[in-house]
Design a protein around this motif. Sequence first.
Motif, PDB file in Angstrom:
ATOM      1  N   SER A  74       0.826  -1.215   0.000  1.00 42.74           N
ATOM      2  CA  SER A  74       0.000   0.000   0.000  1.00 42.74           C
ATOM      3  C   SER A  74       0.858   1.262   0.000  1.00 42.74           C
ATOM      4  O   SER A  74       0.406   2.332  -0.399  1.00 42.74           O
ATOM      5  N   ARG A  75       2.097   1.133   0.469  1.00 39.75           N
ATOM      6  CA  ARG A  75       2.998   2.282   0.560  1.00 39.75           C
ATOM      7  C   ARG A  75       4.422   1.837   0.229  1.00 39.75           C
ATOM      8  O   ARG A  75       4.702   0.632   0.151  1.00 39.75           O
ATOM      9  N   ASP A  81      -2.523  -9.446   7.139  1.00 39.44           N
ATOM     10  CA  ASP A  81      -1.158  -9.443   7.676  1.00 39.44           C
ATOM     11  C   ASP A  81      -0.433 -10.625   7.033  1.00 39.44           C
ATOM     12  O   ASP A  81      -0.713 -11.783   7.344  1.00 39.44           O
ATOM     13  N   ILE A  82       0.498 -10.316   6.149  1.00 43.78           N
ATOM     14  CA  ILE A  82       1.163 -11.372   5.368  1.00 43.78           C
ATOM     15  C   ILE A  82       2.052 -12.248   6.245  1.00 43.78           C
ATOM     16  O   ILE A  82       2.451 -13.345   5.830  1.00 43.78           O
ATOM     17  N   THR A 131      10.870   6.563   2.190  1.00 45.97           N
ATOM     18  CA  THR A 131       9.572   5.960   2.526  1.00 45.97           C
ATOM     19  C   THR A 131       9.302   6.205   4.012  1.00 45.97           C
ATOM     20  O   THR A 131      10.163   6.724   4.725  1.00 45.97           O
ATOM     21  N   ARG A 186      17.127 -11.430   7.551  1.00 47.43           N
ATOM     22  CA  ARG A 186      17.465 -11.297   6.117  1.00 47.43           C
ATOM     23  C   ARG A 186      18.564 -12.285   5.729  1.00 47.43           C
ATOM     24  O   ARG A 186      18.570 -12.804   4.613  1.00 47.43           O
ATOM     25  N   ARG A 199      -1.941  -4.450   5.733  1.00 44.00           N
ATOM     26  CA  ARG A 199      -2.887  -4.636   6.847  1.00 44.00           C
ATOM     27  C   ARG A 199      -3.975  -3.571   6.832  1.00 44.00           C
ATOM     28  O   ARG A 199      -5.144  -3.863   7.043  1.00 44.00           O
ATOM     29  N   GLY A 200      -3.600  -2.323   6.577  1.00 46.14           N
ATOM     30  CA  GLY A 200      -4.563  -1.221   6.607  1.00 46.14           C
ATOM     31  C   GLY A 200      -5.387  -1.179   5.323  1.00 46.14           C
ATOM     32  O   GLY A 200      -4.837  -0.980   4.238  1.00 46.14           O
ATOM     33  N   HIS A 214      15.841   4.563   1.295  1.00 43.72           N
ATOM     34  CA  HIS A 214      14.852   5.079   0.352  1.00 43.72           C
ATOM     35  C   HIS A 214      13.876   5.985   1.093  1.00 43.72           C
ATOM     36  O   HIS A 214      13.595   5.774   2.278  1.00 43.72           O
ATOM     37  N   LEU A 265       8.201   0.841  -0.807  1.00 45.52           N
ATOM     38  CA  LEU A 265       8.871   0.080  -1.860  1.00 45.52           C
ATOM     39  C   LEU A 265       7.940  -0.933  -2.508  1.00 45.52           C
ATOM     40  O   LEU A 265       7.996  -1.153  -3.722  1.00 45.52           O
ATOM     41  N   ALA A 325       7.512  -7.216   3.625  1.00 43.67           N
ATOM     42  CA  ALA A 325       6.768  -6.994   4.880  1.00 43.67           C
ATOM     43  C   ALA A 325       7.499  -5.885   5.609  1.00 43.67           C
ATOM     44  O   ALA A 325       8.631  -5.549   5.246  1.00 43.67           O
TER      45      ALA A 325
HETATM   46  P1  NAP Z   1       7.016   1.345   4.522  1.00 43.45           P
HETATM   47  O1  NAP Z   1       7.111   2.586   3.726  1.00 43.45           O
HETATM   48  O2  NAP Z   1       6.845   1.434   5.993  1.00 43.45           O
HETATM   49  O3  NAP Z   1       5.805   0.497   3.892  1.00 43.45           O
HETATM   50  C1  NAP Z   1       5.532  -0.761   4.377  1.00 43.45           C
HETATM   51  C2  NAP Z   1       4.356  -1.347   3.603  1.00 43.45           C
HETATM   52  O4  NAP Z   1       4.196  -2.685   4.020  1.00 43.45           O
HETATM   53  C3  NAP Z   1       3.025  -0.667   3.888  1.00 43.45           C
HETATM   54  O5  NAP Z   1       2.205  -0.769   2.738  1.00 43.45           O
HETATM   55  C4  NAP Z   1       2.466  -1.489   5.036  1.00 43.45           C
HETATM   56  O6  NAP Z   1       1.056  -1.350   5.137  1.00 43.45           O
HETATM   57  C5  NAP Z   1       2.892  -2.889   4.580  1.00 43.45           C
HETATM   58  N1  NAP Z   1       3.071  -3.865   5.642  1.00 43.45           N
HETATM   59  C6  NAP Z   1       3.892  -3.759   6.715  1.00 43.45           C
HETATM   60  N2  NAP Z   1       3.802  -4.857   7.461  1.00 43.45           N
HETATM   61  C7  NAP Z   1       2.911  -5.684   6.848  1.00 43.45           C
HETATM   62  C8  NAP Z   1       2.395  -6.957   7.143  1.00 43.45           C
HETATM   63  N3  NAP Z   1       2.758  -7.609   8.251  1.00 43.45           N
HETATM   64  N4  NAP Z   1       1.499  -7.510   6.279  1.00 43.45           N
HETATM   65  C9  NAP Z   1       1.117  -6.850   5.163  1.00 43.45           C
HETATM   66  N5  NAP Z   1       1.567  -5.646   4.841  1.00 43.45           N
HETATM   67  C10 NAP Z   1       2.451  -5.057   5.675  1.00 43.45           C
HETATM   68  O7  NAP Z   1       8.308   0.417   4.322  1.00 43.45           O
HETATM   69  P2  NAP Z   1       9.377   0.417   3.118  1.00 43.45           P
HETATM   70  O8  NAP Z   1      10.355   1.490   3.334  1.00 43.45           O
HETATM   71  O9  NAP Z   1       8.669   0.318   1.828  1.00 43.45           O
HETATM   72  O10 NAP Z   1      10.159  -0.944   3.438  1.00 43.45           O
HETATM   73  C11 NAP Z   1       9.809  -2.174   2.849  1.00 43.45           C
HETATM   74  C12 NAP Z   1      10.824  -3.212   3.303  1.00 43.45           C
HETATM   75  O11 NAP Z   1      12.129  -2.796   2.866  1.00 43.45           O
HETATM   76  C13 NAP Z   1      10.897  -3.363   4.824  1.00 43.45           C
HETATM   77  O12 NAP Z   1      11.096  -4.711   5.156  1.00 43.45           O
HETATM   78  C14 NAP Z   1      12.111  -2.547   5.181  1.00 43.45           C
HETATM   79  O13 NAP Z   1      12.735  -3.001   6.364  1.00 43.45           O
HETATM   80  C15 NAP Z   1      13.000  -2.785   3.973  1.00 43.45           C
HETATM   81  N6  NAP Z   1      13.996  -1.719   3.832  1.00 43.45           N
HETATM   82  C16 NAP Z   1      13.606  -0.442   3.606  1.00 43.45           C
HETATM   83  C17 NAP Z   1      14.574   0.547   3.500  1.00 43.45           C
HETATM   84  C18 NAP Z   1      14.216   2.001   3.266  1.00 43.45           C
HETATM   85  O14 NAP Z   1      15.091   2.853   3.322  1.00 43.45           O
HETATM   86  N7  NAP Z   1      12.965   2.334   3.012  1.00 43.45           N
HETATM   87  C19 NAP Z   1      15.935   0.216   3.599  1.00 43.45           C
HETATM   88  C20 NAP Z   1      16.290  -1.104   3.825  1.00 43.45           C
HETATM   89  C21 NAP Z   1      15.305  -2.065   3.943  1.00 43.45           C
HETATM   90  P3  NAP Z   1       0.296  -1.651   6.542  1.00 43.45           P
HETATM   91  O15 NAP Z   1       1.098  -0.972   7.609  1.00 43.45           O
HETATM   92  O16 NAP Z   1      -1.074  -1.087   6.338  1.00 43.45           O
HETATM   93  O17 NAP Z   1       0.283  -3.146   6.697  1.00 43.45           O
END
Ligand code: NAP
Length: 259
Positions: free
Chosen positions: A16-17, A64-65, A188, A157, A39-40, A186, A19, A89
């Motif tokens: 939903s948001r 919740d995946i 986000t 990981r 989830r949302g 990134h 990456l 996730a």
């Molecule tokens: P984000 O902006 O917080 O977005 C997370 C997305 O995942 C949201 O759509 C959220 O929606 C969903 N989500 C979270 N937990 C979930 C669950 N249990 N079941 C289903 N949906 C779920 O995070 P992001 O920055 O895109 O990060 C994605 C992944 O990349 C994460 O694992 C993060 O640790 C990893 N990562 C990110 C970065 C970075 O800089 N952004 C760097 C390294 C690694 P809901 O909350 O509504 O479920």
Amino acid sequence: MDLGINGRKGIVCAASRGLGRGCAEALAVAGVDLVICARGREALEATAADLRAAGVAVTAVAADITTEAGRAAVLAAAGPQVDILVTNAGGPPPGLWSDWDREDFIKALDANMLTPIALIQAVLPGMMARGWGRVVNITSVSVKAPVGVLGLSNSARAGLTGFVAGTARQVAGKGVTINNLLPGIHATDRAVALDQGVVKAKGISYEAAQAERMATIPAGRYGTPEEFGAACAFLCSQHAGFIVGQNILLDGGATNLSM
Ligand code: NAP
């Protein structure tokens, strides 16, 4: 470039948001019908509506995946043909080595290791039988350069990376590729949360925390979900069939490695 995947069927988890959404957008533009989850419900439905503007079918599953029921609901919505799977996730919280007990580790392993493995195991038989499939796991830069405060993430990981390394090579002969995309920082909500962690830990302003982290990136900025999604869509494309079992960094050059 025509990615050659128009009409394929895909699942993008946690989309939903951030990456996950970036990946879903790029796949939708490439013509892939999608099942997305988060989830949302509200944000998820809004994202699904945006994605449909590309002319593809999008099913939104509020789940919740990291739970068995959530995974079952997503797989049921996708049906028997899944050509593309993008696992994702939320990441575990930061902390110190002494902060976490067994339950914290189990939760992190469930979310960032065992969930993607279960989804991969569910879709591989069909992909192999059809002779074509693409799996991309969103992992983290921490696979190559562990982040001090992300001990839970580093652990989970690393486990998934080990599983993929062997499995990708077992299934490549059937036209199925499995690769990992490793995001560095990134722009986000996750990055905002980590910046706020730095604010708290160091007692500095949000702007100072962000500038400090940007200074560690040779590109001089955070990556975008759009750039990340484009890389994911290429790995899912017809052209990426010879990319097998790789861990591909998208970090603006932040990780100083030659290989
Ligand atoms: P984000 O902006 O917080 O977005 C997370 C997305 O995942 C949201 O759509 C959220 O929606 C969903 N989500 C979270 N937990 C979930 C669950 N249990 N079941 C289903 N949906 C779920 O995070 P992001 O920055 O895109 O990060 C994605 C992944 O990349 C994460 O694992 C993060 O640790 C990893 N990562 C990110 C970065 C970075 O800089 N952004 C760097 C390294 C690694 P809901 O909350 O509504 O479920």
